[in-house]
Design an enzyme around this catalytic site. Structure first.
Site, PDB file in Angstrom:
ATOM      1  N   CYS A 172      39.251  69.326 102.441  1.00 35.90           N
ATOM      2  CA  CYS A 172      38.004  68.926 101.775  1.00 35.90           C
ATOM      3  C   CYS A 172      37.988  69.192 100.275  1.00 35.90           C
ATOM      4  O   CYS A 172      37.934  68.264  99.476  1.00 35.90           O
ATOM      5  CB  CYS A 172      36.827  69.633 102.429  1.00 35.90           C
ATOM      6  SG  CYS A 172      36.595  69.131 104.136  1.00 35.90           S
TER       7      CYS A 172
HETATM    8  N1  LIG Z   1      38.876  69.437 108.616  1.00 30.39           N
HETATM    9  C1  LIG Z   1      37.698  69.735 108.106  1.00 30.39           C
HETATM   10  O1  LIG Z   1      37.359  70.903 107.961  1.00 30.39           O
HETATM   11  C2  LIG Z   1      36.723  68.647 107.697  1.00 30.39           C
HETATM   12  C3  LIG Z   1      35.398  69.017 107.443  1.00 30.39           C
HETATM   13  C4  LIG Z   1      34.479  68.040 107.107  1.00 30.39           C
HETATM   14  C5  LIG Z   1      34.880  66.713 106.992  1.00 30.39           C
HETATM   15  N2  LIG Z   1      36.183  66.365 107.223  1.00 30.39           N
HETATM   16  C6  LIG Z   1      36.529  64.945 107.112  1.00 30.39           C
HETATM   17  O2  LIG Z   1      36.644  64.397 108.420  1.00 30.39           O
HETATM   18  C7  LIG Z   1      37.660  63.404 108.444  1.00 30.39           C
HETATM   19  C8  LIG Z   1      38.697  63.747 109.497  1.00 30.39           C
HETATM   20  O3  LIG Z   1      39.311  64.981 109.122  1.00 30.39           O
HETATM   21  P1  LIG Z   1      40.139  65.853 110.136  1.00 30.39           P
HETATM   22  O4  LIG Z   1      40.328  67.162 109.459  1.00 30.39           O
HETATM   23  O5  LIG Z   1      39.528  65.824 111.493  1.00 30.39           O
HETATM   24  O6  LIG Z   1      41.529  65.038 110.182  1.00 30.39           O
HETATM   25  P2  LIG Z   1      42.740  65.246 111.210  1.00 30.39           P
HETATM   26  O7  LIG Z   1      43.948  64.751 110.523  1.00 30.39           O
HETATM   27  O8  LIG Z   1      42.706  66.631 111.760  1.00 30.39           O
HETATM   28  O9  LIG Z   1      42.384  64.275 112.423  1.00 30.39           O
HETATM   29  C9  LIG Z   1      42.296  62.910 112.293  1.00 30.39           C
HETATM   30  C10 LIG Z   1      42.855  62.255 113.549  1.00 30.39           C
HETATM   31  O10 LIG Z   1      42.650  60.867 113.431  1.00 30.39           O
HETATM   32  C11 LIG Z   1      43.776  60.203 114.009  1.00 30.39           C
HETATM   33  N3  LIG Z   1      43.803  58.835 113.515  1.00 30.39           N
HETATM   34  C12 LIG Z   1      44.230  58.368 112.321  1.00 30.39           C
HETATM   35  N4  LIG Z   1      44.047  57.037 112.241  1.00 30.39           N
HETATM   36  C13 LIG Z   1      43.491  56.661 113.412  1.00 30.39           C
HETATM   37  C14 LIG Z   1      43.057  55.405 113.934  1.00 30.39           C
HETATM   38  N5  LIG Z   1      43.122  54.290 113.211  1.00 30.39           N
HETATM   39  N6  LIG Z   1      42.558  55.369 115.182  1.00 30.39           N
HETATM   40  C15 LIG Z   1      42.477  56.502 115.928  1.00 30.39           C
HETATM   41  N7  LIG Z   1      42.861  57.716 115.492  1.00 30.39           N
HETATM   42  C16 LIG Z   1      43.356  57.777 114.239  1.00 30.39           C
HETATM   43  C17 LIG Z   1      44.942  61.067 113.596  1.00 30.39           C
HETATM   44  O11 LIG Z   1      46.051  60.841 114.449  1.00 30.39           O
HETATM   45  C18 LIG Z   1      44.364  62.468 113.714  1.00 30.39           C
HETATM   46  O12 LIG Z   1      44.615  63.050 114.982  1.00 30.39           O
HETATM   47  C19 LIG Z   1      38.210  63.344 107.024  1.00 30.39           C
HETATM   48  O13 LIG Z   1      37.537  62.339 106.316  1.00 30.39           O
HETATM   49  C20 LIG Z   1      37.857  64.692 106.457  1.00 30.39           C
HETATM   50  O14 LIG Z   1      37.726  64.656 105.052  1.00 30.39           O
HETATM   51  C21 LIG Z   1      37.112  67.313 107.590  1.00 30.39           C
END
Ligand SMILES: NC(=O)c1ccc[n+]([C@@H]2O[C@H](COP(=O)([O-])OP(=O)(O)OC[C@H]3O[C@@H](n4cnc5c(N)ncnc54)[C@H](O)[C@@H]3O)[C@@H](O)[C@H]2O)c1
Length: 419
Positions: free
Chosen positions: A261
């Protein structure tokens, strides 16, 4: 009341959301393009710190299933998109995953489906990128044929007090009806729902939260550098300032910002502002200051060794905690990596200790892992505490020769100094 929920993207955000949706009584399917993740989840194994294996088993028992096969999804009533929003090579937004997930969602839309985007992104994405794509693929119109909203994930990995359920959920619809549909869905999962004026304000709320942290961390990081030269203990100054019961929130210096983030999201906002023809100066300055911290830590390490008549070249340096955050395993964008790289380039013999990281590589090379803390502390010429994992709270650092504490975590002692 919608019953069938599809979570697209089963990572740090999607999996905890799927768990809470299951707990709220929804019938939940998780879709992820990575077959190894869905197979592991279906066999009860989690890859996310905040969702232990036992909870995956409970989810499975309550009907949750994961799939990487679009054709097996069925027709969900609610689709939540939780896919990554990384930076492009030019440091701008990379919405590839959001577009792909939107196409998947579009192909599954039927009359009345709710789509909610949770991925962090710049204001306007839901309305200008997701909406037209959904309408094109489905042939339906947002606000009439289906509902569309943005609801930022505010998850704080490893936080034992605040999770999805007790953190207010901000929801913004592309129409008031869409907001109402999204609020009804999240209202069953979260204790309170906060309605934004539209999706754009909900998108901006998330970026404001992260930019606020980014800028304030940069503020104390910059202060840490000059306070040392002014012979002021900034940690003590923050402790005193934090006693003010209003108008001040404490932020602390550190070796740099990490995670998905703070180092990334503000870039989404500065990209959007640059399209207006001028920069978002606060964010760009914060990036510059926070981005310099790994270099500053390396300089401080070299200076500390030098004062004890030792060059960096050949020094045995032990890094404690290489994840981006305390007590979790996530290493994304962790400042530990550039620090290790810089020390190794100067000839240091770098090892690490981290109970959450079994193997650690920097530039494709394995870094030696210290399994036992006590002998590793005694063997190192310099110990750099980068992440204050709980296990270091009880450890005895008295055998360590020199300690650089980048988190102000350890009690003062003759063999250590803080950033
Ligand atoms: N990790 C955090 O603490 C956090 C907190 C708030 C917001 N976010 C936001 O949330 C979003 C996701 O982050 P995250 O940390 O969960 O990411 P992550 O990489 O842990 O998980 C994302 C998942 O999405 C899958 N993916 C990618 N493309 C795909 C598709 N087209 N169809 C289906 N699955 C697909 C990936 O394989 C992965 O498993 C981002 O925008 C991030 O900025 C993250």
């Amino acid at each position: 009341m919608p019953a069938d929920v599809l979570v697209i993207g089963l990572g740090y955000v999607g999996l905890p959301l799927a768990r809470e949706a299951v707990r709220a009584g929804y019938n939940v399917t998780g879709y992820d393009t990575r077959a190894e993740i869905t197979a592991a989840l279906n066999s009860g194994c989690s890859h996310v710190d905040d969702v232990p294996d036992g909870q995956v088993a409970q989810m499975r028992a309550a009907g949750f299933r994961a799939t990487h096969d679009e054709a097996s999804i069925g027709q969900p009533d609610v689709i939540v998109i939780c896919v990554p929003t990384p930076l492009s090579p030019a440091d701008g937004p990379d919405l590839t995953a959001v577009r792909a997930a939107t196409e998947t969602a579009g192909s599954l839309l039927t009359q009345g489906t709710l789509v909610s985007l949770e991925s962090t992104t710049y204001p306007g994405t839901t309305d200008e990128v997701v909406r037209p794509l959904l309408e094109k693929v489905s042939g339906l119109t947002a606000g009439i044929g289906f509902s569309l909203a943005f609801s930022p994930e505010r998850i704080d990995p490893g936080n034992p007090y605040f999770g999805i359920r007790n953190t207010p959920k901000v929801v913004g619809g592309v129409t008031p009806g869409c907001a109402e549909a999204a609020a009804a869905f999240y209202g069953r999962i979260c204790a309170s729902v906060v309605l934004a004026k539209s999706a754009r304000e909900a998108e901006m709320a998330k970026l404001l939260e992260n930019t606020y942290r980014h800028v304030n961390i940069a503020l104390v990081n910059e202060m840490a550098i000059f306070c040392r030269e002014l012979d002021v203990d900034l940690w003590d100054a923050i402790r005193c300032a934090a006693t003010k019961p209003f108008g001040f929130q404490a932020f602390y210096p550190g070796p740099g910002v990490g995670g998905h983030c703070i180092p990334i999201d503000p870039n989404y906002l500065s990209y959007k502002v640059r399209t207006l023809g001028y920069p978002f100066r606060f964010v760009e300055l914060a990036q510059e200051i926070n981005g310099r911290m790994p270099g500053y830590v390396t300089e401080r390490a070299a200076d500390l060794l030098n004062r004890h008549a030792q060059p960096v070249n050949g020094a045995r340096v032990l890094l404690l905690g290489v994840t981006y955050k305390r007590d979790i395993a996530d290493q994304r964008e962790s400042p530990a990596r550039p620090i290790a790289r810089k020390l190794r380039r100067r000839g240091a013999d770098v090892r690490y200790h981290d109970p959450h990281v079994e193997q650690w590589q920097v530039d494709g090379q394995d870094i030696g892992r210290a399994d036992d803390l006590a002998p590793a502390l005694a063997a190192a010429d310099l110990v750099i505490l980068l992440q204050p994992h709980s296990c270091y709270g009880d450890a005895d650092f008295s055998a360590a020769r020199l300690v650089l504490d980048t988190r102000g975590f350890l009690p003062a002692a003759a063999n250590r100094e803080t950033l």
